[in-house]
Structure formats: structure tokens, C-alpha cells
Motif scaffolding. Structure first.
Motif, PDB file in Angstrom:
ATOM      1  N   UNK A   1       0.855  -1.358   0.051  1.00 24.53           N
ATOM      2  CA  UNK A   1      -0.097  -0.071  -0.109  1.00 24.53           C
ATOM      3  C   UNK A   1       0.718   1.210  -0.153  1.00 24.53           C
ATOM      4  N   UNK A   2       2.046   1.173   0.095  1.00 25.27           N
ATOM      5  CA  UNK A   2       3.048   2.108   0.188  1.00 25.27           C
ATOM      6  C   UNK A   2       4.294   1.779  -0.562  1.00 25.27           C
ATOM      7  N   UNK A   3       4.671   2.031  -1.956  1.00 23.89           N
ATOM      8  CA  UNK A   3       5.896   1.687  -2.486  1.00 23.89           C
ATOM      9  C   UNK A   3       7.282   2.110  -1.873  1.00 23.89           C
ATOM     10  N   UNK A   4       7.242   3.442  -1.121  1.00 23.18           N
ATOM     11  CA  UNK A   4       8.393   3.640  -0.119  1.00 23.18           C
ATOM     12  C   UNK A   4       8.101   3.597   1.030  1.00 23.18           C
ATOM     13  N   UNK A   5       7.310   2.513   1.339  1.00 24.38           N
ATOM     14  CA  UNK A   5       7.262   2.274   2.972  1.00 24.38           C
ATOM     15  C   UNK A   5       8.153   1.232   3.098  1.00 24.38           C
TER      16      UNK A   5
ATOM     17  N   UNK B   1       2.674  -4.095   7.674  1.00 22.21           N
ATOM     18  CA  UNK B   1       4.020  -3.631   8.200  1.00 22.21           C
ATOM     19  C   UNK B   1       3.604  -1.910   8.452  1.00 22.21           C
ATOM     20  N   UNK B   2       2.570  -1.663   8.292  1.00 26.54           N
ATOM     21  CA  UNK B   2       2.054  -0.208   8.221  1.00 26.54           C
ATOM     22  C   UNK B   2       1.041   0.167   9.383  1.00 26.54           C
ATOM     23  N   UNK B   3       0.129  -0.865   9.412  1.00 22.50           N
ATOM     24  CA  UNK B   3      -1.214  -0.736  10.280  1.00 22.50           C
ATOM     25  C   UNK B   3      -1.487  -2.019  11.026  1.00 22.50           C
TER      26      UNK B   3
ATOM     27  N   UNK C   1      -6.093  10.713  16.296  1.00 24.13           N
ATOM     28  CA  UNK C   1      -7.138  10.578  15.061  1.00 24.13           C
ATOM     29  C   UNK C   1      -6.914  10.330  13.810  1.00 24.13           C
ATOM     30  N   UNK C   2      -5.489  11.221  13.396  1.00 21.60           N
ATOM     31  CA  UNK C   2      -4.823  11.010  12.027  1.00 21.60           C
ATOM     32  C   UNK C   2      -4.368   9.623  11.945  1.00 21.60           C
ATOM     33  N   UNK C   3      -3.682   8.960  12.875  1.00 17.63           N
ATOM     34  CA  UNK C   3      -3.209   7.660  12.884  1.00 17.63           C
ATOM     35  C   UNK C   3      -4.318   6.668  12.539  1.00 17.63           C
ATOM     36  N   UNK C   4      -5.229   6.881  13.417  1.00 18.60           N
ATOM     37  CA  UNK C   4      -6.594   6.060  13.294  1.00 18.60           C
ATOM     38  C   UNK C   4      -7.013   6.127  11.713  1.00 18.60           C
ATOM     39  N   UNK C   5      -7.326   7.251  11.318  1.00 18.47           N
ATOM     40  CA  UNK C   5      -7.626   7.345  10.014  1.00 18.47           C
ATOM     41  C   UNK C   5      -6.906   6.815   8.911  1.00 18.47           C
ATOM     42  N   UNK C   6      -5.581   6.860   8.900  1.00 14.69           N
ATOM     43  CA  UNK C   6      -4.518   6.102   8.337  1.00 14.69           C
ATOM     44  C   UNK C   6      -5.034   4.614   8.311  1.00 14.69           C
ATOM     45  N   UNK C   7      -5.113   4.149   9.496  1.00 13.83           N
ATOM     46  CA  UNK C   7      -5.155   2.782   9.581  1.00 13.83           C
ATOM     47  C   UNK C   7      -6.341   2.377   8.960  1.00 13.83           C
ATOM     48  N   UNK C   8      -7.561   2.908   9.250  1.00 15.70           N
ATOM     49  CA  UNK C   8      -8.848   2.540   8.492  1.00 15.70           C
ATOM     50  C   UNK C   8      -8.701   2.546   6.899  1.00 15.70           C
TER      51      UNK C   8
END
Length: 318
Positions: free
Chosen positions: A159-163, A176-178, A228-235
Motif C-alpha cells: 500500500x506504500x511503495x516507499x514504505x 507493516x504499516x497498520x 485521530x490522524x493515525x487511526x484514519x490512516x489505519x482505517x
């Protein structure tokens, strides 16, 4: 009839004994660095209380060999299971060989057999916990593929080529991100780059006093802008995984499970909205469900497998 179910989970081992005269009895203990099958045997024996199981099934957090006897590769906490024939271990320990299954597939089987997706024949599951587990059933048949990997690796879609690099070897995986382990890593700055995310005061207090941190901590502190910002990204990441599942497997229902679903009123509507908005225009918009007792999904599936290993490993026609 007594069936023994053993779920080797990411943070805890859960054991269930299903008996027609007593229902289900459960026990669990944490997996904290060291793992030994002897401890599993002791906990199972205590729960069996002298009863001999007619069937045993074991769920593992990884790819299972085609014979359903053990993990193809064992890592981390379960490295001790490398080259272990769990079916033979069960036979020598409990007097009956075990059927071994991937934990997400077992959870989906449990929900199809007697849970939130009873009667469905086309379904996918995503379990949100220590990692991101997935599984799929098409026309009543559990998807396995030629080498046992089909359906269970959607949590490792990029979900993130630069992750960052995932332990699986891929880059920018959803897991690895969420996931819980990714959150704990990022909050403590334990990654290879030492990067630490910004957190609000309440979540920072939890970082300093609790170990490990979980998605529940993120949800419970979502009044703080950082959480809230982290949770939104996870969702959004979880939603992207489900979109990929729906495009690949065309389900009628999506089962969302895992410890995070204790906050289903927050998680489920957001996921359904994201998925329905981002699916291919002509794709069917699936129904979203979540178990009333997500902690029992895997054990219920294992009980069905223990009762009839051949049928339930190949299809759900119950």
C-alpha cells in the motif's frame, strides 16, 4: 464427543474444549518471547480434565503444508515450530493426530459454520490484531491455491511503495504499516530508522506505562488529533486491503474480526464506507459483519475441523 482446539495466536495461545454436554470451555496464556509446546500440552490437559478428545485441530499464524500437519516456515515467537509435525505431536500428546490450519482460514470457517456469516458461500475475512490475517471462500470452497498461499496474504499487499520493509520481505505491506506490532514499533521508535510518530499527551502516557500498545489505545485516545490522524490512516489501509480482497474474490459478505472489533461502532461503518466508495464501479457492494465474540472465531472453526477434518478443510457445505 469432545473436540480440542488450540489457537497459536500472535500474542496469546488460546485453547478450547468443545463437549456436547458442557458447551465450550476455554483457557489462554500469553506468548511472551519464549514458546514451548510443553506449556500448551499442560494447559490443554488441565482443560480436558481427564477427557480424551475425539478430534484435535491447531491454528497457526502462517502458511500450512498441503498435508495440514505443520507450518511451512516458522518465525519469531514460533521459530521453535520449524520442522515440527504438529499432527504427530498431537498424537503422542493427546492420542489423536491434529488437523493444522492457518488461523485466518480457521476463523472464517468458524464464522461460516456458526457465526456471523452462517449460510454464506462467498465470503472474505480480515482479522485485525497483532498482524493482518485474511482468508477467502468461493462457492463454499476454502481458497488454498496450488501451494497453500491463496487468500491468506492480502495483509501483505503493498500500500506504500516507499514504505518500510516488512519481515515477509515485501515493501510497504499493509501489515507493516497498520497492525498492532507496527503501531507499537512506531510509537516507541523501535524501527530500523528509529522514527517515532507524534502522539498526544494521553497516548504518550500510555506509551510510557503500558506494553505493548494496541489499536484499542489508538481508538480510546482518538479525541487527540495525533491519534485521530493515525487511526484514519489505519482505517484507510485496512479498507484498501478489503478492496483488494473484493476485487480478487467477489464476495457477498466481508467478515471483519480481531480484538479491534471491540470498537466495532467506530471501525465497521468507516471500513464499509471506504470500501463501497473505492470498489470498481460495477462491483457488488458486500455486506459487512463482525462476530459477537471475535475471540472465539478461530476456536469455533477449529472445532468444526476437529469434528470433520477432510470436509471442513476442503469446503463449507454444513
Amino acid at each position: 464427543m469432545v473436540e480440542l482446539a488450540i489457537d497459536l495466536g500472535g500474542t496469546a495461545v488460546k485453547i478450547g474444549v468443545f463437549a456436547s454436554d458442557r458447551g465450550v470451555e476455554t483457557a489462554e496464556f500469553p506468548v511472551d518471547g519464549g514458546f514451548h509446546l510443553d506449556r500448551v500440552a499442560e494447559a490443554a490437559d488441565a482443560l480436558l480434565a481427564g477427557r480424551r478428545p475425539q478430534g484435535v485441530a491447531i491454528a497457526v499464524p502462517g502458511i500450512v503444508d498441503r498435508a495440514g500437519r505443520g507450518l511451512l516456515a516458522a518465525h519469531g515467537k514460533y521459530a521453535a515450530l520449524r520442522d515440527v509435525d504438529l499432527s504427530e505431536w498431537s498424537h503422542s500428546t493427546f492420542g489423536v493426530g491434529a488437523a493444522v490450519e492457518n488461523d485466518a482460514r480457521a476463523a472464517l470457517l468458524g464464522e461460516l459454520a456458526s457465526g456471523s456469516a452462517t449460510g454464506e458461500r462467498d465470503a472474505v475475512l480480515i482479522t485485525l490484531g497483532t498482524g493482518i490475517g485474511t482468508a477467502a471462500v468461493i462457492d463454499g470452497h476454502v481458497l488454498r491455491g496450488a501451494h497453500g498461499h491463496a487468500g491468506v496474504l492480502s495483509g501483505h499487499v503493498t500500500v506504500d511503495l516507499d514504505g518500510s520493509r516488512c519481515p515477509c520481505g515485501n515493501l510497504g505491506c499493509a501489515e507493516a504499516l497498520a497492525s498492532t506490532w507496527a503501531l507499537d514499533r512506531d510509537l516507541r521508535g523501535d524501527g530500523s530508522d528509529g522514527h517515532r510518530v507524534a502522539v498526544g499527551p494521553e497516548l504518550q502516557r500510555r506509551v510510557a506505562t503500558a506494553s505493548p500498545l494496541g489499536i484499542r489505545d489508538l481508538i480510546e485516545t482518538r479525541q487527540e488529533p495525533e491519534s485521530a490522524a493515525m487511526l484514519d490512516r489505519y482505517l484507510r489501509i485496512w479498507g484498501a486491503v478489503i478492496v483488494t480482497q473484493c476485487h480478487a474474490f467477489d464476495p457477498s459478505v466481508v467478515v471483519v474480526t480481531g480484538g479491534v472489533l471491540r470498537a466495532r461502532d467506530v471501525v465497521l461503518p468507516a471500513l464499509a464506507e471506504y470500501v463501497h466508495e473505492h470498489l470498481w464501479s460495477s462491483s457488488f457492494r458486500p455486506r459487512f459483519v463482525t462476530p459477537d465474540e471475535p475471540e472465539l472465531s478461530v476456536l469455533r472453526g477449529l472445532a468444526a475441523i476437529a469434528l470433520d477434518p477432510e470436509t471442513t478443510r476442503d469446503a463449507n457445505d454444513a
